[in-house]
Design a protein around this motif. Sequence first.
Motif, PDB file in Angstrom:
ATOM      1  N   SER A  54       0.837  -1.198   0.000  1.00  0.00           N
ATOM      2  CA  SER A  54       0.000   0.000   0.000  1.00  0.00           C
ATOM      3  C   SER A  54       0.874   1.251   0.000  1.00  0.00           C
ATOM      4  O   SER A  54       2.086   1.173   0.182  1.00  0.00           O
ATOM      5  CB  SER A  54      -0.941   0.007   1.210  1.00  0.00           C
ATOM      6  OG  SER A  54      -0.200   0.090   2.409  1.00  0.00           O
ATOM      7  N   TRP A  55       0.240   2.399  -0.238  1.00  0.00           N
ATOM      8  CA  TRP A  55       0.939   3.685  -0.277  1.00  0.00           C
ATOM      9  C   TRP A  55       0.508   4.562   0.876  1.00  0.00           C
ATOM     10  O   TRP A  55      -0.669   4.553   1.256  1.00  0.00           O
ATOM     11  CB  TRP A  55       0.599   4.442  -1.569  1.00  0.00           C
ATOM     12  CG  TRP A  55       1.126   3.818  -2.809  1.00  0.00           C
ATOM     13  CD1 TRP A  55       0.415   3.101  -3.724  1.00  0.00           C
ATOM     14  CD2 TRP A  55       2.465   3.851  -3.285  1.00  0.00           C
ATOM     15  NE1 TRP A  55       1.235   2.693  -4.738  1.00  0.00           N
ATOM     16  CE2 TRP A  55       2.496   3.142  -4.497  1.00  0.00           C
ATOM     17  CE3 TRP A  55       3.636   4.411  -2.812  1.00  0.00           C
ATOM     18  CZ2 TRP A  55       3.669   2.983  -5.241  1.00  0.00           C
ATOM     19  CZ3 TRP A  55       4.795   4.255  -3.546  1.00  0.00           C
ATOM     20  CH2 TRP A  55       4.799   3.544  -4.738  1.00  0.00           C
ATOM     21  N   LEU A  56       1.426   5.343   1.394  1.00  0.00           N
ATOM     22  CA  LEU A  56       1.104   6.427   2.313  1.00  0.00           C
ATOM     23  C   LEU A  56       1.082   7.667   1.444  1.00  0.00           C
ATOM     24  O   LEU A  56       2.076   7.990   0.790  1.00  0.00           O
ATOM     25  CB  LEU A  56       2.153   6.558   3.420  1.00  0.00           C
ATOM     26  CG  LEU A  56       1.892   7.681   4.428  1.00  0.00           C
ATOM     27  CD1 LEU A  56       0.611   7.409   5.210  1.00  0.00           C
ATOM     28  CD2 LEU A  56       3.066   7.830   5.370  1.00  0.00           C
ATOM     29  N   ALA A  70      -2.564  -0.042  -3.366  1.00  0.00           N
ATOM     30  CA  ALA A  70      -1.819   0.369  -4.557  1.00  0.00           C
ATOM     31  C   ALA A  70      -2.740   0.707  -5.727  1.00  0.00           C
ATOM     32  O   ALA A  70      -2.464   1.626  -6.488  1.00  0.00           O
ATOM     33  CB  ALA A  70      -0.836  -0.724  -4.967  1.00  0.00           C
ATOM     34  N   ASP A  71      -3.858  -0.009  -5.866  1.00  0.00           N
ATOM     35  CA  ASP A  71      -4.744   0.258  -7.002  1.00  0.00           C
ATOM     36  C   ASP A  71      -5.596   1.507  -6.800  1.00  0.00           C
ATOM     37  O   ASP A  71      -6.377   1.872  -7.667  1.00  0.00           O
ATOM     38  CB  ASP A  71      -5.609  -0.955  -7.337  1.00  0.00           C
ATOM     39  CG  ASP A  71      -6.521  -1.391  -6.212  1.00  0.00           C
ATOM     40  OD1 ASP A  71      -6.321  -0.968  -5.053  1.00  0.00           O
ATOM     41  OD2 ASP A  71      -7.447  -2.176  -6.491  1.00  0.00           O
ATOM     42  N   TYR A  72      -5.444   2.192  -5.678  1.00  0.00           N
ATOM     43  CA  TYR A  72      -6.120   3.471  -5.432  1.00  0.00           C
ATOM     44  C   TYR A  72      -5.223   4.654  -5.791  1.00  0.00           C
ATOM     45  O   TYR A  72      -5.566   5.789  -5.529  1.00  0.00           O
ATOM     46  CB  TYR A  72      -6.522   3.589  -3.960  1.00  0.00           C
ATOM     47  CG  TYR A  72      -7.834   2.933  -3.602  1.00  0.00           C
ATOM     48  CD1 TYR A  72      -8.275   1.766  -4.222  1.00  0.00           C
ATOM     49  CD2 TYR A  72      -8.639   3.481  -2.614  1.00  0.00           C
ATOM     50  CE1 TYR A  72      -9.465   1.177  -3.876  1.00  0.00           C
ATOM     51  CE2 TYR A  72      -9.843   2.891  -2.256  1.00  0.00           C
ATOM     52  CZ  TYR A  72     -10.251   1.739  -2.890  1.00  0.00           C
ATOM     53  OH  TYR A  72     -11.449   1.151  -2.540  1.00  0.00           O
ATOM     54  N   VAL A  73      -4.059   4.384  -6.388  1.00  0.00           N
ATOM     55  CA  VAL A  73      -3.109   5.443  -6.735  1.00  0.00           C
ATOM     56  C   VAL A  73      -2.752   5.329  -8.209  1.00  0.00           C
ATOM     57  O   VAL A  73      -2.494   4.242  -8.714  1.00  0.00           O
ATOM     58  CB  VAL A  73      -1.822   5.327  -5.884  1.00  0.00           C
ATOM     59  CG1 VAL A  73      -0.784   6.345  -6.318  1.00  0.00           C
ATOM     60  CG2 VAL A  73      -2.138   5.486  -4.411  1.00  0.00           C
ATOM     61  N   ARG A  74      -2.783   6.476  -8.890  1.00  0.00           N
ATOM     62  CA  ARG A  74      -2.345   6.500 -10.285  1.00  0.00           C
ATOM     63  C   ARG A  74      -1.489   7.741 -10.512  1.00  0.00           C
ATOM     64  O   ARG A  74      -1.691   8.782  -9.898  1.00  0.00           O
ATOM     65  CB  ARG A  74      -3.523   6.451 -11.253  1.00  0.00           C
ATOM     66  CG  ARG A  74      -4.429   7.667 -11.208  1.00  0.00           C
ATOM     67  CD  ARG A  74      -5.618   7.495 -12.128  1.00  0.00           C
ATOM     68  NE  ARG A  74      -6.451   8.695 -12.144  1.00  0.00           N
ATOM     69  CZ  ARG A  74      -7.657   8.753 -12.675  1.00  0.00           C
ATOM     70  NH1 ARG A  74      -8.188   7.675 -13.226  1.00  0.00           N
ATOM     71  NH2 ARG A  74      -8.337   9.877 -12.659  1.00  0.00           N
ATOM     72  N   SER A  75      -0.528   7.607 -11.421  1.00  0.00           N
ATOM     73  CA  SER A  75       0.366   8.731 -11.685  1.00  0.00           C
ATOM     74  C   SER A  75      -0.346   9.784 -12.517  1.00  0.00           C
ATOM     75  O   SER A  75      -1.316   9.504 -13.216  1.00  0.00           O
ATOM     76  CB  SER A  75       1.626   8.258 -12.394  1.00  0.00           C
ATOM     77  OG  SER A  75       1.293   7.755 -13.666  1.00  0.00           O
TER      78      SER A  75
END
Length: 87
Positions: A54-56, A70-75
Amino acid sequence: AEWEEERAEEEDGVEVVVEDEEEWLTVGDEVEAYWPDDDTWIPASIAGARKNGSWLITWTEDGSQSEVPADYVRSIKVASEPPAKRP
């Protein structure tokens, strides 16, 4: 900042980067993060990566932080302006 310092020590000073399909994300990168309550993508930045994948993230709007999958973040691909014409 404190979390990042601990993370760097934990990883022996090696910066952790994670490949997201075709993009590499690192701490400080501007991204969009999914907000399921409103079913929308909101500007944020990467504050760190967790070992569980996951990402902070830090939300741009209010500076608060969330841990998201991770799939809740996109560049965000920022279109650069063309070079100025020479005289």
